[in-house]
Design a protein around this motif. Structure first.
Motif, PDB file in Angstrom:
ATOM      1  N   VAL A  61      10.084  19.985   2.589  1.00 58.12           N
ATOM      2  CA  VAL A  61       8.952  20.406   3.422  1.00 58.12           C
ATOM      3  C   VAL A  61       7.686  20.493   2.573  1.00 58.12           C
ATOM      4  CG1 VAL A  61       7.971  22.290   4.761  1.00 58.12           C
ATOM      5  CG2 VAL A  61      10.351  21.635   5.119  1.00 58.12           C
ATOM      6  N   GLY A  62       6.658  19.750   2.996  1.00 55.85           N
ATOM      7  CA  GLY A  62       5.366  19.784   2.318  1.00 55.85           C
ATOM      8  C   GLY A  62       5.275  18.929   1.069  1.00 55.85           C
ATOM      9  N   THR A  63       6.329  18.165   0.749  1.00 58.23           N
ATOM     10  CA  THR A  63       6.328  17.338  -0.463  1.00 58.23           C
ATOM     11  C   THR A  63       6.445  15.868  -0.094  1.00 58.23           C
ATOM     12  OG1 THR A  63       7.412  19.104  -1.716  1.00 58.23           O
ATOM     13  CG2 THR A  63       7.426  16.906  -2.699  1.00 58.23           C
ATOM     14  N   ASP A  64       5.516  15.064  -0.558  1.00 60.55           N
ATOM     15  CA  ASP A  64       5.545  13.617  -0.345  1.00 60.55           C
ATOM     16  C   ASP A  64       6.786  13.008  -1.001  1.00 60.55           C
ATOM     17  OD1 ASP A  64       3.931  10.993   0.239  1.00 60.55           O
ATOM     18  OD2 ASP A  64       4.563  10.837  -1.861  1.00 60.55           O
ATOM     19  N   MET A  65       7.304  11.941  -0.409  1.00 60.86           N
ATOM     20  CA  MET A  65       8.525  11.311  -0.911  1.00 60.86           C
ATOM     21  C   MET A  65       8.403  10.915  -2.380  1.00 60.86           C
ATOM     22  SD  MET A  65      11.577  10.130  -0.589  1.00 60.86           S
ATOM     23  CE  MET A  65      12.691   8.805  -1.096  1.00 60.86           C
ATOM     24  N   LEU A  66       7.335  10.216  -2.735  1.00 63.91           N
ATOM     25  CA  LEU A  66       7.209   9.773  -4.117  1.00 63.91           C
ATOM     26  C   LEU A  66       6.977  10.947  -5.059  1.00 63.91           C
ATOM     27  CD1 LEU A  66       5.195   6.443  -3.755  1.00 63.91           C
ATOM     28  CD2 LEU A  66       7.623   6.731  -4.292  1.00 63.91           C
ATOM     29  N   LYS A 102       5.233   2.249  -8.791  1.00 57.41           N
ATOM     30  CA  LYS A 102       4.297   3.376  -8.861  1.00 57.41           C
ATOM     31  C   LYS A 102       4.049   3.790 -10.309  1.00 57.41           C
ATOM     32  CE  LYS A 102       2.276   7.201  -7.110  1.00 57.41           C
ATOM     33  NZ  LYS A 102       1.093   7.184  -6.212  1.00 57.41           N
ATOM     34  N   LEU A 103       5.116   3.884 -11.102  1.00 59.45           N
ATOM     35  CA  LEU A 103       4.978   4.312 -12.496  1.00 59.45           C
ATOM     36  C   LEU A 103       4.222   3.287 -13.336  1.00 59.45           C
ATOM     37  CD1 LEU A 103       8.489   5.896 -13.091  1.00 59.45           C
ATOM     38  CD2 LEU A 103       6.304   7.085 -12.792  1.00 59.45           C
ATOM     39  N   ALA A 104       4.262   2.027 -12.924  1.00 61.25           N
ATOM     40  CA  ALA A 104       3.504   0.998 -13.638  1.00 61.25           C
ATOM     41  C   ALA A 104       2.012   1.081 -13.339  1.00 61.25           C
ATOM     42  CB  ALA A 104       4.026  -0.388 -13.281  1.00 61.25           C
ATOM     43  N   GLY A 105       1.636   1.806 -12.268  1.00 60.41           N
ATOM     44  CA  GLY A 105       0.221   1.959 -11.942  1.00 60.41           C
ATOM     45  C   GLY A 105      -0.226   1.210 -10.711  1.00 60.41           C
ATOM     46  N   VAL A 106       0.705   0.653  -9.943  1.00 59.86           N
ATOM     47  CA  VAL A 106       0.353  -0.056  -8.716  1.00 59.86           C
ATOM     48  C   VAL A 106       0.182   0.961  -7.590  1.00 59.86           C
ATOM     49  CG1 VAL A 106       1.157  -1.735  -7.000  1.00 59.86           C
ATOM     50  CG2 VAL A 106       1.540  -2.150  -9.442  1.00 59.86           C
ATOM     51  N   ASP A 107      -0.812   0.759  -6.756  1.00 59.23           N
ATOM     52  CA  ASP A 107      -1.084   1.645  -5.628  1.00 59.23           C
ATOM     53  C   ASP A 107      -0.032   1.414  -4.542  1.00 59.23           C
ATOM     54  OD1 ASP A 107      -2.188   3.327  -3.756  1.00 59.23           O
ATOM     55  OD2 ASP A 107      -3.970   2.093  -3.361  1.00 59.23           O
ATOM     56  N   HIS A 120      -2.910  -3.318  -1.299  1.00 60.84           N
ATOM     57  CA  HIS A 120      -3.433  -4.541  -1.920  1.00 60.84           C
ATOM     58  C   HIS A 120      -2.266  -5.471  -2.253  1.00 60.84           C
ATOM     59  CE1 HIS A 120      -7.179  -2.344  -2.174  1.00 60.84           C
ATOM     60  NE2 HIS A 120      -6.573  -1.395  -2.870  1.00 60.84           N
ATOM     61  N   PRO A 121      -1.789  -6.250  -1.287  1.00 59.90           N
ATOM     62  CA  PRO A 121      -0.661  -7.149  -1.543  1.00 59.90           C
ATOM     63  C   PRO A 121      -0.960  -8.130  -2.674  1.00 59.90           C
ATOM     64  CG  PRO A 121      -1.101  -6.990   0.804  1.00 59.90           C
ATOM     65  CD  PRO A 121      -2.248  -6.325   0.109  1.00 59.90           C
ATOM     66  N   VAL A 122       0.101  -8.575  -3.322  1.00 62.08           N
ATOM     67  CA  VAL A 122       0.000  -9.525  -4.433  1.00 62.08           C
ATOM     68  C   VAL A 122       0.233 -10.920  -3.862  1.00 62.08           C
ATOM     69  CG1 VAL A 122       1.016 -10.230  -6.634  1.00 62.08           C
ATOM     70  CG2 VAL A 122       0.760  -7.793  -6.087  1.00 62.08           C
ATOM     71  N   ARG A 123      -0.827 -11.725  -3.782  1.00 57.34           N
ATOM     72  CA  ARG A 123      -0.715 -13.011  -3.085  1.00 57.34           C
ATOM     73  C   ARG A 123      -1.141 -14.205  -3.944  1.00 57.34           C
ATOM     74  NH1 ARG A 123      -0.931 -11.727   2.575  1.00 57.34           N
ATOM     75  NH2 ARG A 123       0.625 -10.073   2.820  1.00 57.34           N
ATOM     76  N   THR A 124      -1.828 -13.973  -5.062  1.00 59.47           N
ATOM     77  CA  THR A 124      -2.384 -15.081  -5.841  1.00 59.47           C
ATOM     78  C   THR A 124      -1.978 -14.955  -7.311  1.00 59.47           C
ATOM     79  OG1 THR A 124      -4.437 -13.943  -6.465  1.00 59.47           O
ATOM     80  CG2 THR A 124      -4.406 -15.078  -4.325  1.00 59.47           C
ATOM     81  N   TYR A 171       8.265  -6.597  -1.417  1.00 60.91           N
ATOM     82  CA  TYR A 171       7.354  -5.516  -1.034  1.00 60.91           C
ATOM     83  C   TYR A 171       5.934  -5.801  -1.534  1.00 60.91           C
ATOM     84  CZ  TYR A 171      10.782  -2.166   0.786  1.00 60.91           C
ATOM     85  OH  TYR A 171      11.717  -1.527   1.556  1.00 60.91           O
ATOM     86  N   LEU A 172       5.826  -6.274  -2.769  1.00 62.32           N
ATOM     87  CA  LEU A 172       4.500  -6.526  -3.343  1.00 62.32           C
ATOM     88  C   LEU A 172       3.749  -7.615  -2.578  1.00 62.32           C
ATOM     89  CD1 LEU A 172       5.543  -6.360  -7.084  1.00 62.32           C
ATOM     90  CD2 LEU A 172       3.763  -4.934  -6.064  1.00 62.32           C
ATOM     91  N   VAL A 173       4.444  -8.678  -2.230  1.00 62.06           N
ATOM     92  CA  VAL A 173       3.778  -9.801  -1.554  1.00 62.06           C
ATOM     93  C   VAL A 173       3.501  -9.476  -0.090  1.00 62.06           C
ATOM     94  CG1 VAL A 173       3.985 -12.221  -0.889  1.00 62.06           C
ATOM     95  CG2 VAL A 173       4.781 -11.479  -3.150  1.00 62.06           C
ATOM     96  N   GLU A 174       4.475  -8.866   0.583  1.00 61.76           N
ATOM     97  CA  GLU A 174       4.308  -8.560   2.010  1.00 61.76           C
ATOM     98  C   GLU A 174       3.357  -7.392   2.232  1.00 61.76           C
ATOM     99  OE1 GLU A 174       5.612 -10.422   4.329  1.00 61.76           O
ATOM    100  OE2 GLU A 174       7.097 -11.583   3.208  1.00 61.76           O
ATOM    101  N   GLY A 175       3.246  -6.504   1.244  1.00 57.73           N
ATOM    102  CA  GLY A 175       2.440  -5.307   1.417  1.00 57.73           C
ATOM    103  C   GLY A 175       3.180  -4.182   2.115  1.00 57.73           C
TER     104      GLY A 175
END
Length: 395
Positions: A61-66, A102-107, A120-124, A171-175
């Protein structure tokens, strides 16, 4: 509690590690993963920690999953809850597939009712080049949570957890979640160089994530390829398997001395959803044990793997809401088909559903331990019970 240092050159597990110290090396789970069939089939359940348990919901309760995943005390407590309640033969480290991203710094965030979302999906090719390198010091909350957990588990082994490179890349490509992973599969074929660079990145971070858990005390590990069932065998073999092999290479060869004085390595399980046609290729990336979902019987899975690979699975989660007589017959059928493999760990063919009755899960575990295990009921009664040794909650 001080968490172990991540040593990139370490090959022999520390003396304090539960496998090296002998606390878990002779456990039913580890022995079964190594191909030794004991008198009782060990059992644990994917997603046994979390959403089906009222104590989990109260704690969250009150705590985000990550945030929960990255709070060592909370992640440890959540991991321990189903071991206390159900008496399963292993804990599975509570985390999420996107935690290493997340730990690597990706939003990335986890949105209730949807799952992981990346704005911000990874597409290029530039997107891939701009992905941050993982500073392995960022894994310290994971190491600390594992260390807390194994200290409480005693003789009950902990299984490490990580998402496979393809699932992370999807997940990264699809967003976010996707039914067909069309954008990821399109990149795979239309820009193979960028795809391979992305897969190397995901393999590197998930391999480091697994290694941190094992060095900190996990006695086995499972690589989850949740979305690999979207792939053909040809695509998996050519475009995905090398990255999965690279991820597992970070943990291959981590050695300990078994009670019989032999040198053993930490067992690796590989599981995917809808991957019956990929079983052989998924095993070939370096897995010791293959997890099987509910779509194919275990005896058929063993046949496809040449009858030589320990298996894990594969109760259909839909049966958990069936009358007990129906569920009992299904569990017995799964156990009988599992005898086609050298050894078998009972599990679900996917994760515990959110609405599963915890009492039903506990009843399944008791049934497997005390009824389905040949000769185990009498031995358990004579010994005063059959639940695995468990030292209690983290202080």
């Amino acid at each position: 509690m001080t968490s172990p240092t991540i040593d990139a050159d370490l090959r022999v597990l520390p003396a304090s590690h539960p496998l090296q110290a002998g606390r878990t090396s002779g456990s039913a789970l580890v022995s079964t993963y190594q191909g030794v069939r004991g008198p009782v089939t060990p059992v644990w359940m994917m997603r046994q920690a979390g959403r089906s348990l009222p104590e989990y919901r109260a704690l969250r309760v009150g705590t985000d999953m990550l945030d929960a995943c990255l709070d060592p005390a909370m992640a440890s407590e959540i991991t321990l809850q189903p071991v206390r309640r159900h008496g399963v033969d292993a804990g599975i480290f509570f985390s999420d597939i996107v935690v290493p991203i997340k730990l690597a710094g990706v939003d990335v965030s986890i949105v209730a009712g949807r799952g992981p979302v990346l704005p911000h999906p990874v597409r290029t090719a530039d997107d891939v080049r701009n992905l941050p390198e993982l500073d392995e010091s960022a894994l310290s909350p994971i190491s600390e949570a594992v260390a807390l957990t194994v200290a409480a588990l005693g003789q009950t082994p902990l299984i490490g957890f990580a998402g496979a490179p393809f699932t992370l890349a999807a997940y990264l490509v699809e967003g976010g979640p996707s039914k067909d992973h069309l954008a990821a599969r399109t990149m795979m074929h239309s820009d193979p160089d960028t795809w391979q660079a992305l897969m190397r990145w995901t393999a590197t971070i998930t391999g480091a994530f697994l290694r941190a858990q094992i060095i900190a005390g996990a006695s086995a590990a499972q690589l989850f390829d949740s979305w690999a069932g979207a792939l053909s065998l040809a695509d998996y073999t050519a475009h995905v398997a090398p990255a999965s092999a690279l991820a597992l290479s970070r943990v291959h060869g981590l050695q300990y001395t078994a009670p019989d004085a032999s040198t053993r390595t930490v067992p690796m399980v590989h599981f995917g959803v809808g991957t019956g046609e990929l079983l052989g290729a998924m095993h070939d990336v370096g897995a010791d044990v293959m997890g099987v979902d509910w779509r194919i019987p275990l005896d058929e899975a063993s046949r496809r793997l040449g009858g030589t690979v320990p298996l894990q699975g594969n109760i259909d989660p839909a049966f958990l809401r069936a009358p007990w007589s129906v569920l009992e017959a299904h569990v017995l059928d799964v156990l009988a088909r599992g005898k086609a493999a050298p050894s078998h760990v009972l599990n679900l063919g996917h994760g515990v559903p959110p609405d599963a009755d915890p009492d039903v899960l506990s009843r399944v575990v008791r049934f497997v331990h005390d009824v389905a295990g040949e000769g185990h009921a009498a031995a358990g009664a004579a010994a005063g019970g059959s639940a695995p040794a468990f030292a209690g909650p983290v202080a």
